[in-house]
Design a protein around this motif. Structure first.
Motif, PDB file in Angstrom:
ATOM      1  N   PRO A   1     -29.786  32.716 -87.995  1.00 20.54           N
ATOM      2  CA  PRO A   1     -29.133  32.653 -86.713  1.00 20.54           C
ATOM      3  C   PRO A   1     -28.277  34.284 -86.484  1.00 20.54           C
ATOM      4  N   LEU A   2     -28.628  34.527 -85.109  1.00 22.08           N
ATOM      5  CA  LEU A   2     -27.760  35.860 -84.710  1.00 22.08           C
ATOM      6  C   LEU A   2     -27.442  35.491 -83.140  1.00 22.08           C
ATOM      7  N   ILE A   3     -26.349  36.171 -82.891  1.00 17.68           N
ATOM      8  CA  ILE A   3     -25.656  36.287 -81.510  1.00 17.68           C
ATOM      9  C   ILE A   3     -26.042  37.342 -80.931  1.00 17.68           C
ATOM     10  N   GLY A   4     -26.807  37.383 -79.863  1.00 16.95           N
ATOM     11  CA  GLY A   4     -27.347  38.693 -79.081  1.00 16.95           C
ATOM     12  C   GLY A   4     -26.318  38.866 -77.940  1.00 16.95           C
ATOM     13  N   LEU A   5     -25.531  40.057 -77.951  1.00 18.23           N
ATOM     14  CA  LEU A   5     -24.811  40.488 -76.908  1.00 18.23           C
ATOM     15  C   LEU A   5     -25.578  41.450 -75.959  1.00 18.23           C
ATOM     16  N   ARG A   6     -26.210  40.938 -74.988  1.00 20.49           N
ATOM     17  CA  ARG A   6     -26.588  42.212 -73.933  1.00 20.49           C
ATOM     18  C   ARG A   6     -25.771  42.902 -73.203  1.00 20.49           C
TER      19      ARG A   6
ATOM     20  N   GLN B   1     -19.228  32.849 -75.171  1.00 23.79           N
ATOM     21  CA  GLN B   1     -19.811  32.841 -73.655  1.00 23.79           C
ATOM     22  C   GLN B   1     -18.765  32.118 -72.681  1.00 23.79           C
ATOM     23  N   ASP B   2     -17.608  31.492 -73.255  1.00 17.82           N
ATOM     24  CA  ASP B   2     -16.364  30.906 -72.477  1.00 17.82           C
ATOM     25  C   ASP B   2     -15.651  32.271 -71.945  1.00 17.82           C
ATOM     26  N   MET B   3     -15.436  33.138 -72.903  1.00 18.17           N
ATOM     27  CA  MET B   3     -14.810  34.422 -72.834  1.00 18.17           C
ATOM     28  C   MET B   3     -15.458  35.334 -71.739  1.00 18.17           C
ATOM     29  N   LYS B   4     -16.863  35.373 -71.776  1.00 17.97           N
ATOM     30  CA  LYS B   4     -17.324  36.235 -70.932  1.00 17.97           C
ATOM     31  C   LYS B   4     -17.354  35.492 -69.397  1.00 17.97           C
ATOM     32  N   GLU B   5     -17.497  34.403 -69.350  1.00 18.11           N
ATOM     33  CA  GLU B   5     -17.632  33.531 -68.134  1.00 18.11           C
ATOM     34  C   GLU B   5     -16.402  33.503 -67.538  1.00 18.11           C
TER      35      GLU B   5
ATOM     36  N   SER C   1     -30.845  46.506 -80.485  1.00 12.84           N
ATOM     37  CA  SER C   1     -32.098  47.311 -79.770  1.00 12.84           C
ATOM     38  C   SER C   1     -31.322  48.166 -78.776  1.00 12.84           C
ATOM     39  N   ASP C   2     -31.822  48.549 -77.610  1.00 10.60           N
ATOM     40  CA  ASP C   2     -31.323  49.432 -76.773  1.00 10.60           C
ATOM     41  C   ASP C   2     -30.429  48.909 -76.091  1.00 10.60           C
ATOM     42  N   ASP C   3     -30.467  47.779 -75.556  1.00 11.20           N
ATOM     43  CA  ASP C   3     -29.420  46.995 -74.637  1.00 11.20           C
ATOM     44  C   ASP C   3     -29.052  45.768 -75.322  1.00 11.20           C
ATOM     45  N   ARG C   4     -28.907  45.515 -76.562  1.00  8.27           N
ATOM     46  CA  ARG C   4     -28.437  44.580 -77.330  1.00  8.27           C
ATOM     47  C   ARG C   4     -27.867  44.496 -78.610  1.00  8.27           C
ATOM     48  N   ILE C   5     -26.707  44.032 -78.689  1.00  3.85           N
ATOM     49  CA  ILE C   5     -26.057  44.243 -80.275  1.00  3.85           C
ATOM     50  C   ILE C   5     -26.115  42.713 -81.011  1.00  3.85           C
TER      51      ILE C   5
ATOM     52  N   ASP D   1     -19.226  45.175 -69.703  1.00  8.38           N
ATOM     53  CA  ASP D   1     -20.470  45.704 -70.220  1.00  8.38           C
ATOM     54  C   ASP D   1     -21.239  44.657 -70.799  1.00  8.38           C
ATOM     55  N   ILE D   2     -20.952  43.487 -70.781  1.00  7.76           N
ATOM     56  CA  ILE D   2     -21.714  42.374 -71.550  1.00  7.76           C
ATOM     57  C   ILE D   2     -22.343  41.545 -70.379  1.00  7.76           C
ATOM     58  N   THR D   3     -23.658  41.719 -70.355  1.00  8.98           N
ATOM     59  CA  THR D   3     -24.342  40.987 -69.247  1.00  8.98           C
ATOM     60  C   THR D   3     -24.488  39.444 -69.827  1.00  8.98           C
ATOM     61  N   SER D   4     -24.589  39.123 -71.244  1.00  9.81           N
ATOM     62  CA  SER D   4     -25.112  37.803 -71.675  1.00  9.81           C
ATOM     63  C   SER D   4     -24.665  37.628 -73.038  1.00  9.81           C
ATOM     64  N   VAL D   5     -24.416  36.355 -73.536  1.00  8.34           N
ATOM     65  CA  VAL D   5     -24.288  36.087 -75.021  1.00  8.34           C
ATOM     66  C   VAL D   5     -25.273  34.905 -75.031  1.00  8.34           C
ATOM     67  N   ASP D   6     -26.236  35.274 -76.223  1.00  2.00           N
ATOM     68  CA  ASP D   6     -27.426  34.249 -76.460  1.00  2.00           C
ATOM     69  C   ASP D   6     -27.454  34.044 -77.981  1.00  2.00           C
ATOM     70  N   ALA D   7     -27.585  32.761 -78.179  1.00  2.00           N
ATOM     71  CA  ALA D   7     -27.963  32.680 -79.619  1.00  2.00           C
ATOM     72  C   ALA D   7     -29.449  32.355 -79.889  1.00  2.00           C
ATOM     73  N   GLU D   8     -29.707  33.407 -81.123  1.00  2.00           N
ATOM     74  CA  GLU D   8     -31.106  33.656 -81.290  1.00  2.00           C
ATOM     75  C   GLU D   8     -31.304  33.310 -82.772  1.00  2.00           C
ATOM     76  N   ILE D   9     -32.806  33.155 -83.080  1.00  2.00           N
ATOM     77  CA  ILE D   9     -33.211  33.131 -84.264  1.00  2.00           C
ATOM     78  C   ILE D   9     -34.125  34.164 -84.621  1.00  2.00           C
ATOM     79  N   ASN D  10     -33.592  34.904 -85.809  1.00  2.00           N
ATOM     80  CA  ASN D  10     -34.450  36.179 -86.044  1.00  2.00           C
ATOM     81  C   ASN D  10     -35.299  36.031 -87.267  1.00  2.00           C
ATOM     82  N   ALA D  11     -36.520  36.033 -86.875  1.00  2.00           N
ATOM     83  CA  ALA D  11     -37.556  35.779 -87.806  1.00  2.00           C
ATOM     84  C   ALA D  11     -37.719  37.081 -88.940  1.00  2.00           C
TER      85      ALA D  11
END
Length: 192
Positions: free
Chosen positions: A109-114, A152-156, A129-133, A93-103
């Motif tokens: 830093p936060l890790i976004g799991l789409r 990311q390695d586990m996802k890919e 959000s609706d499609d992101r943890i 169910d996870i489409t991507s794992v992204d590193a983000e900065i939340n203002a």
């Protein structure tokens, strides 16, 4: 919180010493005025109140990585309310794992799991959000870049997922030595 508690202890001690023994050695400035003793007592009470409020606020975040997916458990204790959010995301169910900065969080830093589908409303924290943890990386014990890379390695690569069940799986969250990180950064810079 420690500074507030220390200030409260000092204020109580200074005021009590002045009231009981008439000793002014701990009072600031005038030393012989009752106004300073009262001011220190009031500031001590305010510091004690603020530190008790800060002590009553607790936010605990736990992220567990399994062969089947990722679980995030968040518990928020604010005074007498206790709110829990628990969600499990299978790797499919996870489409991507992204590193983000939340203002909104002061640039933490936060890790976004789409995800592929919407997340149920009852399992969302205010940062989701609706499609992101959102996994708040600054609240975890693991080094954020290492955790992002591991996810990311586990996802890919599904063949790496059984590594989390080994007895030495904690080593997966250990960042590489500093020299190796510098070498990798130089290689990336040179390849640009």
């Amino acid at each position: 919180m420690i500074v507030l508690l220390g200030g409260a202890v000092y204020g109580v001690a200074a005021s009590a010493l002045w009231i009981v023994a008439g000793n002014t050695s701990l009072l600031p400035e005038g030393r012989d005025t009752p106004r300073n003793a009262l001011l220190v007592a009031v500031l001590a009470a305010v510091a004690l109140l603020l530190s008790s409020i800060l002590l009553a606020i607790r936010i605990e975040i736990a992220v567990r990585i399994f062969r089947e997916g990722i679980e995030r458990h968040t518990r928020r204790r604010i005074l007498f309310s206790n709110i829990e959010f628990r969600i499990f995301l299978p790797w499919a169910d996870i489409t991507s794992v992204d590193a983000e900065i939340n203002a909104d969080l002061g640039r933490h830093p936060l890790i976004g799991l789409r995800t592929t589908g919407p997340i149920p409303e009852g399992q969302r924290t205010p940062h989701d959000s609706d499609d992101r943890i959102a996994v708040l990386a600054h609240a975890l014990a693991a080094e954020p870049n290492t955790l992002v890379r591991l996810l990311q390695d586990m996802k890919e690569d599904p063949e790496k997922r059984p590594d989390v069940e080994r007895p030495d799986s904690a080593d997966l969250l250990r960042p590489p030595p500093l020299r190796e990180r510098f070498r990798t950064a130089r290689r990336r810079k040179a390849s640009r």
